[in-house]
Design a protein around this motif. Structure first.
Motif, PDB file in Angstrom:
ATOM      1  N   VAL A 228       2.478 -55.827 -14.579  1.00  0.00           N
ATOM      2  CA  VAL A 228       1.998 -56.693 -15.657  1.00  0.00           C
ATOM      3  C   VAL A 228       0.646 -56.196 -16.173  1.00  0.00           C
ATOM      4  N   GLU A 229       0.462 -56.316 -17.485  1.00  0.00           N
ATOM      5  CA  GLU A 229      -0.884 -56.186 -18.045  1.00  0.00           C
ATOM      6  C   GLU A 229      -1.506 -57.580 -17.891  1.00  0.00           C
ATOM      7  N   PRO A 230      -2.481 -57.743 -17.005  1.00  0.00           N
ATOM      8  CA  PRO A 230      -2.973 -59.103 -16.750  1.00  0.00           C
ATOM      9  C   PRO A 230      -3.554 -59.762 -18.004  1.00  0.00           C
TER      10      PRO A 230
ATOM     11  N   PHE B 173      -0.920 -54.561 -11.018  1.00  0.00           N
ATOM     12  CA  PHE B 173      -1.708 -54.859 -12.213  1.00  0.00           C
ATOM     13  C   PHE B 173      -1.903 -53.553 -12.981  1.00  0.00           C
ATOM     14  N   ASP B 174      -1.360 -53.497 -14.182  1.00  0.00           N
ATOM     15  CA  ASP B 174      -1.603 -52.333 -15.039  1.00  0.00           C
ATOM     16  C   ASP B 174      -2.899 -52.590 -15.802  1.00  0.00           C
ATOM     17  N   GLU B 175      -3.980 -52.013 -15.285  1.00  0.00           N
ATOM     18  CA  GLU B 175      -5.297 -52.185 -15.912  1.00  0.00           C
ATOM     19  C   GLU B 175      -5.736 -50.891 -16.598  1.00  0.00           C
ATOM     20  N   VAL B 176      -4.751 -50.140 -17.110  1.00  0.00           N
ATOM     21  CA  VAL B 176      -5.071 -48.906 -17.832  1.00  0.00           C
ATOM     22  C   VAL B 176      -5.995 -49.227 -19.018  1.00  0.00           C
ATOM     23  N   MET B 177      -5.733 -50.355 -19.678  1.00  0.00           N
ATOM     24  CA  MET B 177      -6.555 -50.736 -20.826  1.00  0.00           C
ATOM     25  C   MET B 177      -7.734 -51.623 -20.433  1.00  0.00           C
ATOM     26  N   THR B 178      -7.504 -52.553 -19.497  1.00  0.00           N
ATOM     27  CA  THR B 178      -8.528 -53.556 -19.167  1.00  0.00           C
ATOM     28  C   THR B 178      -9.485 -53.100 -18.069  1.00  0.00           C
TER      29      THR B 178
ATOM     30  N   ASN C 165      -2.910 -37.527 -14.726  1.00  0.00           N
ATOM     31  CA  ASN C 165      -3.419 -37.002 -16.001  1.00  0.00           C
ATOM     32  C   ASN C 165      -3.276 -37.970 -17.164  1.00  0.00           C
ATOM     33  N   SER C 166      -2.641 -39.129 -16.922  1.00  0.00           N
ATOM     34  CA  SER C 166      -2.476 -40.116 -17.993  1.00  0.00           C
ATOM     35  C   SER C 166      -2.128 -41.456 -17.375  1.00  0.00           C
ATOM     36  N   GLY C 167      -2.232 -42.497 -18.194  1.00  0.00           N
ATOM     37  CA  GLY C 167      -1.828 -43.823 -17.759  1.00  0.00           C
ATOM     38  C   GLY C 167      -0.332 -43.878 -17.478  1.00  0.00           C
ATOM     39  N   THR C 168       0.436 -43.181 -18.291  1.00  0.00           N
ATOM     40  CA  THR C 168       1.891 -43.131 -18.092  1.00  0.00           C
ATOM     41  C   THR C 168       2.244 -42.606 -16.707  1.00  0.00           C
ATOM     42  N   GLU C 169       1.590 -41.521 -16.317  1.00  0.00           N
ATOM     43  CA  GLU C 169       1.848 -40.968 -14.984  1.00  0.00           C
ATOM     44  C   GLU C 169       1.463 -41.957 -13.896  1.00  0.00           C
ATOM     45  N   ALA C 170       0.384 -42.681 -14.125  1.00  0.00           N
ATOM     46  CA  ALA C 170      -0.093 -43.634 -13.118  1.00  0.00           C
ATOM     47  C   ALA C 170       0.923 -44.756 -12.919  1.00  0.00           C
ATOM     48  N   THR C 171       1.427 -45.340 -14.023  1.00  0.00           N
ATOM     49  CA  THR C 171       2.366 -46.456 -13.889  1.00  0.00           C
ATOM     50  C   THR C 171       3.713 -45.967 -13.357  1.00  0.00           C
ATOM     51  N   MET C 172       4.145 -44.800 -13.832  1.00  0.00           N
ATOM     52  CA  MET C 172       5.406 -44.219 -13.347  1.00  0.00           C
ATOM     53  C   MET C 172       5.342 -44.009 -11.828  1.00  0.00           C
TER      54      MET C 172
ATOM     55  N   CYS D 140       4.620 -56.084 -22.909  1.00  0.00           N
ATOM     56  CA  CYS D 140       3.665 -55.306 -22.105  1.00  0.00           C
ATOM     57  C   CYS D 140       4.077 -53.840 -22.165  1.00  0.00           C
ATOM     58  N   TYR D 141       3.113 -52.980 -22.411  1.00  0.00           N
ATOM     59  CA  TYR D 141       3.368 -51.541 -22.496  1.00  0.00           C
ATOM     60  C   TYR D 141       2.771 -50.876 -21.269  1.00  0.00           C
ATOM     61  N   HIS D 142       3.576 -50.063 -20.609  1.00  0.00           N
ATOM     62  CA  HIS D 142       3.083 -49.389 -19.404  1.00  0.00           C
ATOM     63  C   HIS D 142       3.287 -47.877 -19.514  1.00  0.00           C
ATOM     64  N   GLY D 143       3.168 -47.337 -20.722  1.00  0.00           N
ATOM     65  CA  GLY D 143       3.406 -45.911 -20.896  1.00  0.00           C
ATOM     66  C   GLY D 143       4.870 -45.662 -21.213  1.00  0.00           C
ATOM     67  N   HIS D 144       5.243 -44.385 -21.353  1.00  0.00           N
ATOM     68  CA  HIS D 144       6.564 -44.085 -21.899  1.00  0.00           C
ATOM     69  C   HIS D 144       7.559 -43.545 -20.881  1.00  0.00           C
TER      70      HIS D 144
ATOM     71  N   GLY E 159      -6.588 -45.962 -16.357  1.00  0.00           N
ATOM     72  CA  GLY E 159      -6.522 -44.846 -17.297  1.00  0.00           C
ATOM     73  C   GLY E 159      -7.630 -45.029 -18.312  1.00  0.00           C
ATOM     74  N   LYS E 160      -7.475 -44.418 -19.464  1.00  0.00           N
ATOM     75  CA  LYS E 160      -8.397 -44.631 -20.586  1.00  0.00           C
ATOM     76  C   LYS E 160      -9.871 -44.480 -20.173  1.00  0.00           C
ATOM     77  N   ILE E 161     -10.596 -45.568 -19.921  1.00  0.00           N
ATOM     78  CA  ILE E 161     -12.042 -45.464 -19.655  1.00  0.00           C
ATOM     79  C   ILE E 161     -12.356 -44.526 -18.491  1.00  0.00           C
TER      80      ILE E 161
ATOM     81  N   GLY F  97      -2.499 -56.251 -23.972  1.00  0.00           N
ATOM     82  CA  GLY F  97      -3.219 -55.699 -25.117  1.00  0.00           C
ATOM     83  C   GLY F  97      -2.375 -54.755 -25.955  1.00  0.00           C
ATOM     84  N   ASN F  98      -1.058 -54.795 -25.761  1.00  0.00           N
ATOM     85  CA  ASN F  98      -0.202 -53.872 -26.494  1.00  0.00           C
ATOM     86  C   ASN F  98       0.792 -54.562 -27.422  1.00  0.00           C
ATOM     87  N   ALA F  99       0.629 -55.866 -27.630  1.00  0.00           N
ATOM     88  CA  ALA F  99       1.379 -56.573 -28.665  1.00  0.00           C
ATOM     89  C   ALA F  99       0.347 -57.479 -29.334  1.00  0.00           C
TER      90      ALA F  99
HETATM   91  C1  LIG Z   1      -2.326 -46.892 -22.787  1.00  0.00           C
HETATM   92  C2  LIG Z   1      -1.621 -47.622 -21.737  1.00  0.00           C
HETATM   93  C3  LIG Z   1      -0.765 -46.974 -20.831  1.00  0.00           C
HETATM   94  C4  LIG Z   1      -0.383 -45.518 -20.979  1.00  0.00           C
HETATM   95  O1  LIG Z   1      -1.472 -44.671 -20.826  1.00  0.00           O
HETATM   96  P1  LIG Z   1      -1.367 -43.176 -21.470  1.00  0.00           P
HETATM   97  O2  LIG Z   1      -2.633 -42.528 -21.000  1.00  0.00           O
HETATM   98  O3  LIG Z   1      -1.287 -43.378 -22.945  1.00  0.00           O
HETATM   99  O4  LIG Z   1      -0.159 -42.542 -20.925  1.00  0.00           O
HETATM  100  C5  LIG Z   1      -0.235 -47.706 -19.792  1.00  0.00           C
HETATM  101  N1  LIG Z   1      -0.514 -49.005 -19.641  1.00  0.00           N
HETATM  102  C6  LIG Z   1      -1.321 -49.674 -20.501  1.00  0.00           C
HETATM  103  C7  LIG Z   1      -1.630 -51.111 -20.255  1.00  0.00           C
HETATM  104  C8  LIG Z   1      -1.885 -49.006 -21.581  1.00  0.00           C
HETATM  105  O5  LIG Z   1      -2.645 -49.688 -22.444  1.00  0.00           O
END
Ligand SMILES: *Cc1c(COP(=O)(O)O)cnc(C)c1O
Length: 426
Positions: free
Chosen positions: A203-205, A236-241, A113-120, A141-145, A264-266, A208-210
């Motif tokens: 890694v965010e290849p 590869f955390d491609e939630v954004m890319t 249901n979210s990028g956070t869940e995916a990376t976790m 690098c941000y991978h959710g909370h 995630g996202k798109i 995009g979070n700093a």
């Molecule tokens: C936004 C983001 C997440 C977290 O996704 P959410 O849907 O906000 O939980 C994880 N990884 C990256 C690279 C993101 O940009």
């Protein structure tokens, strides 16, 4: 009183900071955020009736702009058949087939249901598959909370000066090894010293979070080699890319095959969706086939699948990435000309439709160089743009997003507004 200001006070009484995600607050800018009434295409309208050209794009998902007809229609049609079933549907199979086709490193995929869940979940899977505990991540690098990943994270955690969160136990944080991005010797040392303990490298290849910056040539390739040599998984955390840098993300553009990918996202078309997938034998460790537990009452929700599928199909059928590159290049040319004319030394980074103006003169390649940005310069720049009806993220540590709904006229007007905002800094 403008409605937005009254709303902010009401919001602050019942929501921490008045917002449901910290990056939405304008706290460091010392002003209230505006509240959105509606959005269409590249434009947002606030509750006072003011319009903005939007480069936040709901923080990434709105690659076709806001409320694209094909996506809204797909959601409406799906809603008439029911909102959630808790039993599998054709649309989930179609989504999985689409993801596996578009991102070839993914042979099987699970929706979240979210990028956070995916990376976790990907981190748990890496630990479960390898039987090891240590996770390597990169500063900024941000991978959710989730707990394991909220160590030296970027995004809101950075903006608010909380690189680590209260509530994440030290006992857990020691299982996350943080390295500087783009530092090959540091990565080689970490593997030489602790290679047999490392379950995975996430890694965010293209981080995009700093702000937004790029890997040095060969860096991610070396990361691939080292993880393979030591039997650690490359995530590869491609939630954004994902689906933004190319139809197959950064991995497709650079031709690197990770073991696991998070999305995630798109992929949700504006609805709450994430996904993680990868090699078949790794994914088959997930419940009910294997011992790694992962679940979700609303995972694969029919409205979310309809929205995501409609968005992915529209992107593919219109070759949207070519158009986004044209618009991105036009913005870059305009910003670079403005920086040159005004004799400002700032660094501009872009790939396709992702961009960031760093308020520093040193090249940005990692968190430390990104943090050399001067907030005192960002603040008047941001407020001037807002005043001129241009909405960028309210932080110097975020990426800007262009959508296919932006026009050449939008881009040119934005460049002119940026030029006026930058002139205030000279
Ligand atoms: C936004 C983001 C997440 C977290 O996704 P959410 O849907 O906000 O939980 C994880 N990884 C990256 C690279 C993101 O940009």
């Amino acid at each position: 009183m403008p409605i937005s200001e009254g709303l902010y006070e009401r919001a602050c009484r019942v929501i921490p900071g008045g917002v449901n995600s910290p990056v939405r607050a304008f706290r460091r800018l010392e002003r209230a955020p505006f509240f959105v009434e509606k959005a269409q295409g590249a434009h947002l309208t606030d509750t006072n009736g003011r319009e903005y050209v939007d480069y936040v794009g709901t923080w990434g998902p709105a690659i076709l702009g806001h409320a694209p007809h094909v996506v809204v229609q797909a959601v409406q049609t799906a809603a008439q058949r029911g909102l959630s079933f808790g039993a599998p549907t054709l649309q989930e199979v179609e989504m999985a087939e689409t993801v596996c086709r578009m991102v070839p490193s993914i042979q099987k995929v699970r929706m979240t249901n979210s990028g956070t869940e995916a990376t976790m979940s990907a981190v748990r899977l890496a630990r479960g598959y390898t039987g090891r505990s240590l996770i390597v991540k990169f500063a900024g690098c941000y991978h959710g909370h989730s707990d394991s990943l909220l160590v030296a994270a970027g995004s809101g955690a950075l903006t608010h000066g909380e690189p680590d969160s209260a509530g994440v136990p030290r006992e857990l944080a020691v299982l996350t090894l943080v390295l500087p991005f783009n530092d090959t010797p540091a990565l080689e040392r970490a593997f030489a010293q602790r290679g047999s303990e490392i379950a995975g490298v996430i890694v965010e290849p293209y981080p995009g979070n700093a702000g937004f910056y790029l890997p040095r040539p060969g860096y991610l390739e070396r990361m691939r080699e080292l993880t393979a040599t030591y039997g650690a998984l490359l995530i590869f955390d491609e939630v954004m890319t994902g689906f933004r840098i190319s139809s197959s993300g950064v991995q497709g553009k650079l031709d690197i095959t990770p073991d696991l990918t998070t999305l995630g996202k798109i992929i949700g078309g504006g609805l709450p969706v994430g996904a993680f997938g990868g090699r078949r034998e790794i994914m088959d460790c997930i419940s009910p086939l294997g011992p790694v537990y992962q679940a979700g009452t609303l995972s694969g929700n029919p409205l979310a699948m309809a929205a995501g599928l409609a968005q992915l199909r529209e992107l593919e059928s219109t070759c949207a990435w070519d158009r986004l590159e044209v618009l991105g290049a036009r913005l870059e040319e305009g910003v670079r000309a403005a920086l040159h004319d005004l004799n400002l030394p700032f660094v501009f980074k872009r790939s396709g439709s992702m961009f960031c103006l760093h308020f520093t003169s040193c090249d940005v390649v990692d968190l430390r160089s990104a943090q050399s940005a001067d907030f005192a310069k960002f603040k008047p720049y941001f407020l001037s743009l807002l005043e001129q009806g241009i909405f960028i993220a309210p932080s110097p540590y975020e990426t800007g997003f262009i959508s296919t709904a932006h026009t050449e006229e939008d881009i040119d007007a934005t460049v002119q507004a940026m030029r006026r905002a930058l002139k205030l800094l000279t």
